[in-house]
Design an enzyme around this catalytic site. Structure first.
Site, PDB file in Angstrom:
ATOM      1  N   THR A  36       0.862  -1.219  -0.005  1.00  0.00           N
ATOM      2  CA  THR A  36       0.216   0.214   0.035  1.00  0.00           C
ATOM      3  C   THR A  36       0.744   1.324  -0.005  1.00  0.00           C
ATOM      4  O   THR A  36       1.738   1.408   1.117  1.00  0.00           O
ATOM      5  CB  THR A  36      -0.930  -0.006   1.167  1.00  0.00           C
ATOM      6  OG1 THR A  36      -1.584  -1.454   1.239  1.00  0.00           O
ATOM      7  CG2 THR A  36      -1.951   1.393   1.291  1.00  0.00           C
TER       8      THR A  36
ATOM      9  N   GLU B  90      -3.546  -4.942  -2.838  1.00  0.00           N
ATOM     10  CA  GLU B  90      -3.963  -6.292  -2.252  1.00  0.00           C
ATOM     11  C   GLU B  90      -5.171  -5.878  -1.258  1.00  0.00           C
ATOM     12  O   GLU B  90      -5.150  -4.810  -0.830  1.00  0.00           O
ATOM     13  CB  GLU B  90      -2.911  -7.076  -1.494  1.00  0.00           C
ATOM     14  CG  GLU B  90      -2.153  -6.252  -0.612  1.00  0.00           C
ATOM     15  CD  GLU B  90      -2.712  -6.172   1.177  1.00  0.00           C
ATOM     16  OE1 GLU B  90      -3.716  -6.886   0.951  1.00  0.00           O
ATOM     17  OE2 GLU B  90      -2.560  -5.217   1.902  1.00  0.00           O
ATOM     18  N   PHE B  91      -6.160  -6.743  -1.174  1.00  0.00           N
ATOM     19  CA  PHE B  91      -7.351  -6.457  -0.302  1.00  0.00           C
ATOM     20  C   PHE B  91      -7.388  -7.814   0.509  1.00  0.00           C
ATOM     21  O   PHE B  91      -8.476  -8.437   0.585  1.00  0.00           O
ATOM     22  CB  PHE B  91      -8.534  -6.376  -1.124  1.00  0.00           C
ATOM     23  CG  PHE B  91      -8.504  -5.069  -1.952  1.00  0.00           C
ATOM     24  CD1 PHE B  91      -8.678  -3.840  -1.477  1.00  0.00           C
ATOM     25  CD2 PHE B  91      -8.070  -5.097  -3.351  1.00  0.00           C
ATOM     26  CE1 PHE B  91      -8.373  -2.675  -2.138  1.00  0.00           C
ATOM     27  CE2 PHE B  91      -8.064  -4.153  -3.977  1.00  0.00           C
ATOM     28  CZ  PHE B  91      -8.347  -2.683  -3.660  1.00  0.00           C
ATOM     29  N   LEU B  92      -6.149  -8.242   1.293  1.00  0.00           N
ATOM     30  CA  LEU B  92      -6.266  -9.592   1.979  1.00  0.00           C
ATOM     31  C   LEU B  92      -6.542  -9.148   3.488  1.00  0.00           C
ATOM     32  O   LEU B  92      -5.834  -8.339   4.099  1.00  0.00           O
ATOM     33  CB  LEU B  92      -4.854 -10.107   1.695  1.00  0.00           C
ATOM     34  CG  LEU B  92      -4.436 -10.392   0.330  1.00  0.00           C
ATOM     35  CD1 LEU B  92      -2.936 -10.824   0.384  1.00  0.00           C
ATOM     36  CD2 LEU B  92      -5.324 -11.202  -0.403  1.00  0.00           C
TER      37      LEU B  92
ATOM     38  N   ALA C 204     -19.850  -3.536  16.263  1.00  0.00           N
ATOM     39  CA  ALA C 204     -18.993  -2.658  17.299  1.00  0.00           C
ATOM     40  C   ALA C 204     -18.048  -3.432  17.983  1.00  0.00           C
ATOM     41  O   ALA C 204     -18.083  -4.892  18.267  1.00  0.00           O
ATOM     42  CB  ALA C 204     -20.172  -2.281  18.100  1.00  0.00           C
ATOM     43  N   GLY C 205     -17.102  -2.893  18.412  1.00  0.00           N
ATOM     44  CA  GLY C 205     -15.826  -3.324  19.034  1.00  0.00           C
ATOM     45  C   GLY C 205     -15.176  -2.181  19.995  1.00  0.00           C
ATOM     46  O   GLY C 205     -15.523  -1.230  19.991  1.00  0.00           O
TER      47      GLY C 205
ATOM     48  N   CYS D 213      -3.017  -2.345   9.210  1.00  0.00           N
ATOM     49  CA  CYS D 213      -3.358  -1.691   8.048  1.00  0.00           C
ATOM     50  C   CYS D 213      -4.157  -0.425   8.372  1.00  0.00           C
ATOM     51  O   CYS D 213      -3.800   0.906   7.893  1.00  0.00           O
ATOM     52  CB  CYS D 213      -4.040  -2.611   6.996  1.00  0.00           C
ATOM     53  SG  CYS D 213      -3.232  -3.930   6.693  1.00  0.00           S
TER      54      CYS D 213
ATOM     55  N   ARG E 176      -0.302  -6.174  16.222  1.00  0.00           N
ATOM     56  CA  ARG E 176      -0.236  -4.700  15.985  1.00  0.00           C
ATOM     57  C   ARG E 176      -1.297  -3.954  16.051  1.00  0.00           C
ATOM     58  O   ARG E 176      -2.351  -4.026  15.759  1.00  0.00           O
ATOM     59  CB  ARG E 176       0.343  -4.635  14.714  1.00  0.00           C
ATOM     60  CG  ARG E 176       1.713  -4.890  14.180  1.00  0.00           C
ATOM     61  CD  ARG E 176       2.290  -4.937  12.916  1.00  0.00           C
ATOM     62  NE  ARG E 176       1.984  -6.047  12.060  1.00  0.00           N
ATOM     63  CZ  ARG E 176       2.156  -6.204  10.803  1.00  0.00           C
ATOM     64  NH1 ARG E 176       2.795  -5.404  10.076  1.00  0.00           N
ATOM     65  NH2 ARG E 176       1.593  -7.315  10.241  1.00  0.00           N
TER      66      ARG E 176
HETATM   67  C1  UGA Z   1      -7.673  -4.817   6.569  1.00  0.00           C
HETATM   68  C2  UGA Z   1      -8.580  -5.037   5.179  1.00  0.00           C
HETATM   69  O1  UGA Z   1      -9.885  -5.449   5.538  1.00  0.00           O
HETATM   70  C3  UGA Z   1      -8.043  -5.642   3.970  1.00  0.00           C
HETATM   71  O2  UGA Z   1      -9.148  -5.475   2.931  1.00  0.00           O
HETATM   72  C4  UGA Z   1      -6.801  -5.024   3.580  1.00  0.00           C
HETATM   73  O3  UGA Z   1      -6.314  -5.819   2.541  1.00  0.00           O
HETATM   74  C5  UGA Z   1      -5.856  -5.177   4.715  1.00  0.00           C
HETATM   75  O4  UGA Z   1      -6.337  -4.317   5.926  1.00  0.00           O
HETATM   76  C6  UGA Z   1      -4.518  -4.510   4.327  1.00  0.00           C
HETATM   77  O5  UGA Z   1      -4.686  -3.090   3.788  1.00  0.00           O
HETATM   78  O6  UGA Z   1      -3.590  -5.141   4.267  1.00  0.00           O
HETATM   79  P1  UGA Z   1      -6.929  -6.612   8.259  1.00  0.00           P
HETATM   80  O7  UGA Z   1      -6.341  -5.496   8.820  1.00  0.00           O
HETATM   81  O8  UGA Z   1      -6.369  -7.841   8.148  1.00  0.00           O
HETATM   82  O9  UGA Z   1      -7.297  -6.164   6.744  1.00  0.00           O
HETATM   83  O10 UGA Z   1      -8.314  -6.941   9.211  1.00  0.00           O
HETATM   84  P2  UGA Z   1      -9.853  -6.406   9.312  1.00  0.00           P
HETATM   85  O11 UGA Z   1     -10.631  -7.738   9.060  1.00  0.00           O
HETATM   86  O12 UGA Z   1     -10.103  -5.258   8.126  1.00  0.00           O
HETATM   87  O13 UGA Z   1      -9.990  -5.959  10.697  1.00  0.00           O
HETATM   88  C7  UGA Z   1      -9.309  -4.759  11.014  1.00  0.00           C
HETATM   89  C8  UGA Z   1      -9.744  -4.275  12.383  1.00  0.00           C
HETATM   90  O14 UGA Z   1     -11.258  -3.804  12.515  1.00  0.00           O
HETATM   91  C9  UGA Z   1      -9.673  -5.423  13.476  1.00  0.00           C
HETATM   92  O15 UGA Z   1      -9.189  -5.095  14.673  1.00  0.00           O
HETATM   93  C10 UGA Z   1     -11.110  -5.919  13.589  1.00  0.00           C
HETATM   94  O16 UGA Z   1     -11.462  -6.304  14.778  1.00  0.00           O
HETATM   95  C11 UGA Z   1     -11.794  -4.550  13.309  1.00  0.00           C
HETATM   96  N1  UGA Z   1     -13.403  -4.591  13.085  1.00  0.00           N
HETATM   97  C12 UGA Z   1     -13.701  -5.171  11.827  1.00  0.00           C
HETATM   98  C13 UGA Z   1     -14.330  -4.342  13.842  1.00  0.00           C
HETATM   99  O17 UGA Z   1     -14.020  -3.723  14.865  1.00  0.00           O
HETATM  100  N2  UGA Z   1     -15.657  -4.280  13.344  1.00  0.00           N
HETATM  101  C14 UGA Z   1     -15.751  -4.972  12.153  1.00  0.00           C
HETATM  102  O18 UGA Z   1     -17.188  -4.731  11.586  1.00  0.00           O
HETATM  103  C15 UGA Z   1     -14.923  -5.216  11.165  1.00  0.00           C
END
Ligand code: UGA
Length: 453
Positions: free
Chosen positions: A122, A151-153, A255-256, A263, A331
């Site tokens: 990114t 990437e969108f992983l 909510a969290g 990221c 992280r």
């Molecule tokens: C995120 C993006 O979702 C990916 O699409 C992107 O490619 C990636 O960053 C990146 O830029 O490399 P990631 O950081 O692995 O992925 O995790 P997420 O599933 O997006 O969760 C991020 C944070 O948001 C976590 O702390 C999770 O607990 C929190 N979250 C997520 C919530 O509090 N509520 C939700 O409804 C969803």
């Protein structure tokens, strides 16, 4: 086709392994000789479901190899993917591009025939062009095109996200580069995955825009949870009702304790700084960042309030430490704020995470508390519990087991994992986010949206 992936961290490893699984010959390159030695032995430095198995299978099939030697692999590659880190730069919140530019310099002298150089990392808008000029300066004869292919992983589901993406984005400048990218992704686009061709700048921007929007969506629902708490509305149902509107969508409305990970925090910071340095103020993104940082601290206040205003001398069970389930990544995890604050408030902690114990110990310190073997062991004899990360192992805990294990059944759930009436019926003094206490809920109101789903 032959590809090289520069950087064997999270994104590089998943990208390389998945392309090998799609039938390409892939060399993963990294400067870290110790990491490459481990990978050659099939020892994966990160926890990601399914990754280890795919590495072993593809190594065995001769499609995947690991090296530290750029000279040995770059010249044979049809495409070189750059997947190195772009952390926050110390002092100014911009993305630190030193590893990206170092990768460009590593590659440049070894380019032979036409090569597509693809940025997976990114990077702020304009970085692709800066990389191209570094390569051109170092090797004026090199035949290459730059492509941005963000990437969108998501950690925890990265293999599935790679193999079944919502879209593939190709920011390119020449039809020749686009043709190479189409061939690489043909196994996915052949299954109806849309491939969007655009400019370098648009592809770079789109990645930041997507991450910032998701961060904002989470922040929005967290703010709604705050409001639900003082209005007796239920944020889970509010999210369901919103999500059923196809213009909004149901995902990322949980909510969290505030988003974390490698990221969203760094990418929102970098996007806001890029914009500011170009004279554009992204107020929504800045408010998202500020609220999210503050939220981790307000979670501490909420925990203290649930324990009657203080936790001095109490033993608390802490369930989940990673920034989300399915990863060992710590992280920007909420636990990094909450655990030290509870210790400072005088609590004795029992700590447990299903996959992140090693990482958590190195981030929080061995002496952060008593490190436990499983959820029940953690709860056993504690004065109360705090759930920070929603691992499935915790979902399986029954309210009755919680009451049995805890000395004083006070439970603070920062991920809304459990059913409020069931916890209350079992006698748990249960605090969650944005959900009213059972006695105030009209059952027909809470059942309706759930039934629609
Ligand atoms: C995120 C993006 O979702 C990916 O699409 C992107 O490619 C990636 O960053 C990146 O830029 O490399 P990631 O950081 O692995 O992925 O995790 P997420 O599933 O997006 O969760 C991020 C944070 O948001 C976590 O702390 C999770 O607990 C929190 N979250 C997520 C919530 O509090 N509520 C939700 O409804 C969803």
């Amino acid at each position: 086709m032959n590809i090289v992936v520069v950087g064997s961290g999270y994104v590089g490893l998943v990208t390389g392994v998945c392309f090998a699984e799609l039938g390409l010959r892939v060399t993963c390159m990294d400067h870290d000789a110790a990491k490459i030695d481990r990978l050659i032995m099939g020892d994966i430095p990160i926890y990601e479901p399914g990754l280890q198995n795919l590495v072993l299978l593809n190594q065995k099939a001769g499609r995947l190899s690991f090296t530290t030697d750029a000279a040995a692999c770059i010249g044979q590659a049809d495409a070189v993917f750059i997947a190195v880190g772009t952390p926050t730069r110390k002092g100014d919140n911009h993305a630190d591009l030193q590893y990206i530019f170092a990768a460009a310099r590593d590659i440049a002298p070894h380019l032979r025939d036409y090569t597509v150089i693809v940025t997976k990392s990114t990077v702020p808008v304009g970085t692709g062009r800066r990389m191209a000029s570094i390569i051109r300066d170092m090797n004026p004869a090199a035949a290459f095109d730059m492509v941005s292919n963000p990437e969108f992983l998501r950690e925890g589901t990265a293999i599935r996200d790679f193999m079944r993406p919502d879209r593939v984005v190709v920011g390119a400048e020449t039809p020749k580069a686009v043709a190479v990218m189409r061939r690489l992704y043909e196994p996915l686009t052949g299954q109806d995955v849309p491939l969007v061709v655009t400019t370098l700048e648009t592809a770079e921007m789109a990645k930041y825009a997507a991450n910032a929007f998701l961060a904002m969506k989470i922040t929005f629902i967290n703010q709604m949870a705050d409001l639900c708490e003082v209005t007796q509305a239920n944020v889970n149902d509010v999210a369901k009702i919103m999500g059923l509107d196809q213009r909004i969508g149901s995902k990322f409305l949980r909510a969290g304790p505030g988003y974390g990970g490698s990221c969203f925090p760094k990418d929102t910071r970098a996007l806001a700084e890029t914009a500011r340095s170009l004279g554009v103020e992204l107020g929504l993104v800045r408010q998202t960042m500020d609220y999210n940082d503050a939220r981790k601290h307000t979670m501490v206040d909420r925990i203290l309030a649930a324990f009657g205003g203080g936790v001095a001398g109490k033993t608390l069970a802490i369930l989940g430490l990673t920034f989300k389930p399915g990863t060992d990544d710590m992280r920007d995890a909420a636990s990094l704020v909450i655990v030290p604050a509870l210790r400072a408030a005088g609590a004795h902690l029992k700590l447990y995470d299903p996959k992140g114990m090693e990482e958590a110990q190195s981030c929080l310190g061995d002496d952060a508390g008593q490190w436990c073997a499983n959820a029940l062991d953690t709860l056993s004899g504690a004065d109360g519990a705090v759930l920070i990360t929603e691992w499935d192992e915790f979902r399986a805990l029954s309210p009755e087991a919680i009451v049995r294990m805890l000395r004083d059944p006070v439970f603070v759930d920062l991920r809304n994992v459990y059913d409020v009436p069931a916890m209350q019926a079992a006698g748990v003094a249960y605090t969650s986010l944005g959900r009213p206490v059972a006695s105030l809920v009209c059952p027909s109101m809470t059942r309706a949206p759930a039934e629609v789903l």
